[in-house]
Write a protein that holds these residues in place. Structure first.
Motif, PDB file in Angstrom:
ATOM      1  N   ASP A   1       8.853   7.985 -12.216  1.00 24.14           N
ATOM      2  CA  ASP A   1      10.275   7.872 -11.895  1.00 24.14           C
ATOM      3  C   ASP A   1      10.482   6.789 -10.845  1.00 24.14           C
ATOM      4  N   ALA A   2      11.167   5.711 -11.228  1.00 24.15           N
ATOM      5  CA  ALA A   2      11.373   4.585 -10.310  1.00 24.15           C
ATOM      6  C   ALA A   2      12.264   4.972  -9.135  1.00 24.15           C
ATOM      7  N   PHE A   3      13.253   5.820  -9.370  1.00 22.78           N
ATOM      8  CA  PHE A   3      14.140   6.236  -8.283  1.00 22.78           C
ATOM      9  C   PHE A   3      13.374   7.049  -7.238  1.00 22.78           C
ATOM     10  N   GLU A   4      12.502   7.921  -7.700  1.00 21.68           N
ATOM     11  CA  GLU A   4      11.678   8.699  -6.767  1.00 21.68           C
ATOM     12  C   GLU A   4      10.719   7.789  -6.007  1.00 21.68           C
TER      13      GLU A   4
ATOM     14  N   VAL B   1       0.832  -1.204   0.000  1.00 20.70           N
ATOM     15  CA  VAL B   1       0.000   0.000   0.000  1.00 20.70           C
ATOM     16  C   VAL B   1       0.865   1.250   0.000  1.00 20.70           C
ATOM     17  N   GLU B   2       1.961   1.232   0.749  1.00 18.33           N
ATOM     18  CA  GLU B   2       2.880   2.375   0.767  1.00 18.33           C
ATOM     19  C   GLU B   2       3.434   2.654  -0.628  1.00 18.33           C
ATOM     20  N   ILE B   3       3.884   1.603  -1.318  1.00 20.97           N
ATOM     21  CA  ILE B   3       4.427   1.770  -2.675  1.00 20.97           C
ATOM     22  C   ILE B   3       3.362   2.309  -3.618  1.00 20.97           C
ATOM     23  N   LEU B   4       2.178   1.712  -3.568  1.00 17.39           N
ATOM     24  CA  LEU B   4       1.104   2.134  -4.472  1.00 17.39           C
ATOM     25  C   LEU B   4       0.601   3.536  -4.129  1.00 17.39           C
ATOM     26  N   HIS B   5       0.615   3.895  -2.851  1.00 19.55           N
ATOM     27  CA  HIS B   5       0.221   5.254  -2.452  1.00 19.55           C
ATOM     28  C   HIS B   5       1.186   6.277  -3.038  1.00 19.55           C
ATOM     29  N   GLN B   6       2.490   5.999  -2.920  1.00 19.29           N
ATOM     30  CA  GLN B   6       3.471   6.918  -3.490  1.00 19.29           C
ATOM     31  C   GLN B   6       3.365   6.966  -5.013  1.00 19.29           C
ATOM     32  N   ALA B   7       3.052   5.836  -5.634  1.00 21.59           N
ATOM     33  CA  ALA B   7       2.820   5.817  -7.080  1.00 21.59           C
ATOM     34  C   ALA B   7       1.603   6.669  -7.440  1.00 21.59           C
ATOM     35  N   PHE B   8       0.571   6.595  -6.623  1.00 26.71           N
ATOM     36  CA  PHE B   8      -0.636   7.408  -6.828  1.00 26.71           C
ATOM     37  C   PHE B   8      -0.308   8.900  -6.760  1.00 26.71           C
ATOM     38  N   LEU B   9       0.561   9.285  -5.824  1.00 28.01           N
ATOM     39  CA  LEU B   9       0.928  10.700  -5.718  1.00 28.01           C
ATOM     40  C   LEU B   9       1.668  11.172  -6.965  1.00 28.01           C
TER      41      LEU B   9
ATOM     42  N   SER C   1       9.137   5.503  -0.921  1.00 29.07           N
ATOM     43  CA  SER C   1       8.421   4.364  -0.335  1.00 29.07           C
ATOM     44  C   SER C   1       9.299   3.423   0.466  1.00 29.07           C
ATOM     45  N   PHE C   2      10.485   3.125  -0.026  1.00 21.63           N
ATOM     46  CA  PHE C   2      11.281   2.044   0.559  1.00 21.63           C
ATOM     47  C   PHE C   2      12.643   2.506   1.044  1.00 21.63           C
ATOM     48  N   GLY C   3      13.230   3.480   0.356  1.00 25.45           N
ATOM     49  CA  GLY C   3      14.544   3.971   0.724  1.00 25.45           C
ATOM     50  C   GLY C   3      15.660   3.141   0.117  1.00 25.45           C
ATOM     51  N   GLY C   4      16.902   3.599   0.307  1.00 24.15           N
ATOM     52  CA  GLY C   4      18.056   2.908  -0.243  1.00 24.15           C
ATOM     53  C   GLY C   4      18.789   3.773  -1.242  1.00 24.15           C
ATOM     54  N   SER C   5      19.892   3.251  -1.738  1.00 20.25           N
ATOM     55  CA  SER C   5      20.748   4.031  -2.636  1.00 20.25           C
ATOM     56  C   SER C   5      20.166   4.153  -4.043  1.00 20.25           C
ATOM     57  N   GLY C   6      19.440   3.125  -4.483  1.00 18.23           N
ATOM     58  CA  GLY C   6      18.889   3.125  -5.836  1.00 18.23           C
ATOM     59  C   GLY C   6      19.674   2.298  -6.823  1.00 18.23           C
ATOM     60  N   TYR C   7      20.825   1.717  -6.397  1.00 20.07           N
ATOM     61  CA  TYR C   7      21.593   0.903  -7.352  1.00 20.07           C
ATOM     62  C   TYR C   7      20.760  -0.271  -7.855  1.00 20.07           C
ATOM     63  N   ASP C   8      19.868  -0.784  -6.995  1.00 17.60           N
ATOM     64  CA  ASP C   8      19.037  -1.921  -7.395  1.00 17.60           C
ATOM     65  C   ASP C   8      18.038  -1.539  -8.479  1.00 17.60           C
ATOM     66  N   ILE C   9      17.550  -0.301  -8.442  1.00 24.33           N
ATOM     67  CA  ILE C   9      16.681   0.198  -9.511  1.00 24.33           C
ATOM     68  C   ILE C   9      17.466   0.313 -10.815  1.00 24.33           C
TER      69      ILE C   9
END
Length: 321
Positions: free
Chosen positions: A153-156, A102-110, A161-169
């Motif tokens: 934007d996947a990095f945003e 829900v957190e991921i989808l909420h941020q996607a909704f924004l 939503s989850f945090g981290g450096s973004g290398y995995d994205i």
């Protein structure tokens, strides 16, 4: 809830031919674990394994969600109401996976409210091609797939939503090894040629100790909030790894990297803690203490690790794109 799922199954059959599919690669971080957060130049490797996201239209202003592991077993299923996503409803600690989704989808909704405001509903299925406990990016591949679907934007989305450096994205989005660096918190991604002649001596060994990325990052910052010199040293090692032509030089660089991180984290290296008698080099990948390690060995080390109870050993060419 049962009636919702029954209705969803009927509607799913109706819309099964309208499916849209997205795919993202998994990840391994060869150099720069932890210090990638502080701007170290890191070498990241997209894997042969990843995750699919299948989208079909639904009804009733809801998402019927199913997640399948690589062995086709269903490991998560639920129905999410659009209003629960819009308001970011908290379902309590017992439903942690649902809360994260829900957190991921909420941020996607924004970022793109149209996917809810202009829809009647969805059937969404995720399908891993690696066992989800392997730590190859169950969350990052999902986030990147959602970003592809919604053209955001996947990095945003990761950051919010989850945090981290973004290398995995970045790995999710690339089909070759990459260098990754945060410059003023902005990702710098460069495709590189890293398929060394000695790749046949490289193996990935699963330690069967799943680590939480969030917890590992928190522990890292508790140990060492700012480490400018180490960031420079790790960046130098990454550049040298990309240029190395011999197995001996490569192992020397990995051992130097392990020693630097061991000092920062105040933690024994994986070789010191688990495999002191291993006649080769071992390099932690990602969060120390779990998931995969890289084994560098003149001889095939499969029997050595299996005798120690570690049964998942993948040669480099079977793991890395």
């Amino acid at each position: 809830m049962k009636s919702r799922k029954k209705d969803a199954a009927a509607i799913g059959a109706k819309f099964r031919d309208l499916k849209t599919t997205f795919y993202s690669n998994g990840k391994l971080l060869l150099t720069g674990e932890y210090v990638v957060l502080d701007g170290a130049l890191s070498l990241a490797l997209p894997t042969q394994f990843g995750q699919y996201l299948h989208i079909s239209p639904g009804e009733n202003k809801q998402i019927h969600w199913k997640s399948f592991d690589s062995d086709k077993t269903l490991w998560f299923e639920d129905v999410l109401l659009f209003n629960e996503i819009i308001t970011k409803k908290d379902f309590g600690i017992e439903l942690g996976i649902k809360n994260t989704l829900v957190e991921i989808l909420h941020q996607a909704f924004l970022q793109n409210p149209d996917f809810i405001n202009n829809s009647e509903g969805y059937f969404i299925t995720t399908e891993l091609t690696f066992p989800r406990l392997w730590g190859l990016g169950t969350s990052s591949t999902l986030i990147n797939n959602i970003a592809q679907w919604l053209n955001i934007d996947a990095f945003e989305l990761l950051h919010k939503s989850f945090g981290g450096s973004g290398y995995d994205i970045a790995c999710a989005q690339n089909d070759t090894p990459i260098t990754y660096q945060l410059t003023n918190q902005t990702p710098q991604v460069t495709s590189v040629n890293f398929r060394p002649d000695f790749a046949s001596h490289l193996y990935f060994v699963y330690l069967n100790q799943k680590q939480s990325s969030k917890t590992a990052i928190s522990n890292y910052y508790n140990k060492q909030p700012r480490i400018e010199k180490t960031v420079t040293d790790i960046s130098s090692i990454t550049n040298s790894v990309l240029k190395t032509e011999t197995l001996s030089e490569f192992t020397h660089l990995l051992e130097k990297h392990e020693a630097l991180l061991s000092k920062i984290l105040e933690t024994a290296t994986v070789k010191e803690s688990l495999f002191e008698d291993f006649s080769g080099t071992l390099k932690s990948l990602g969060a120390w203490g779990g998931d995969f390690v890289l084994a560098v060995s003149e001889k095939d080390p499969t029997n050595y690790f299996k005798e120690k109870g570690y049964t998942t050993i993948l040669p480099y060419v079977e793991m890395i794109k």
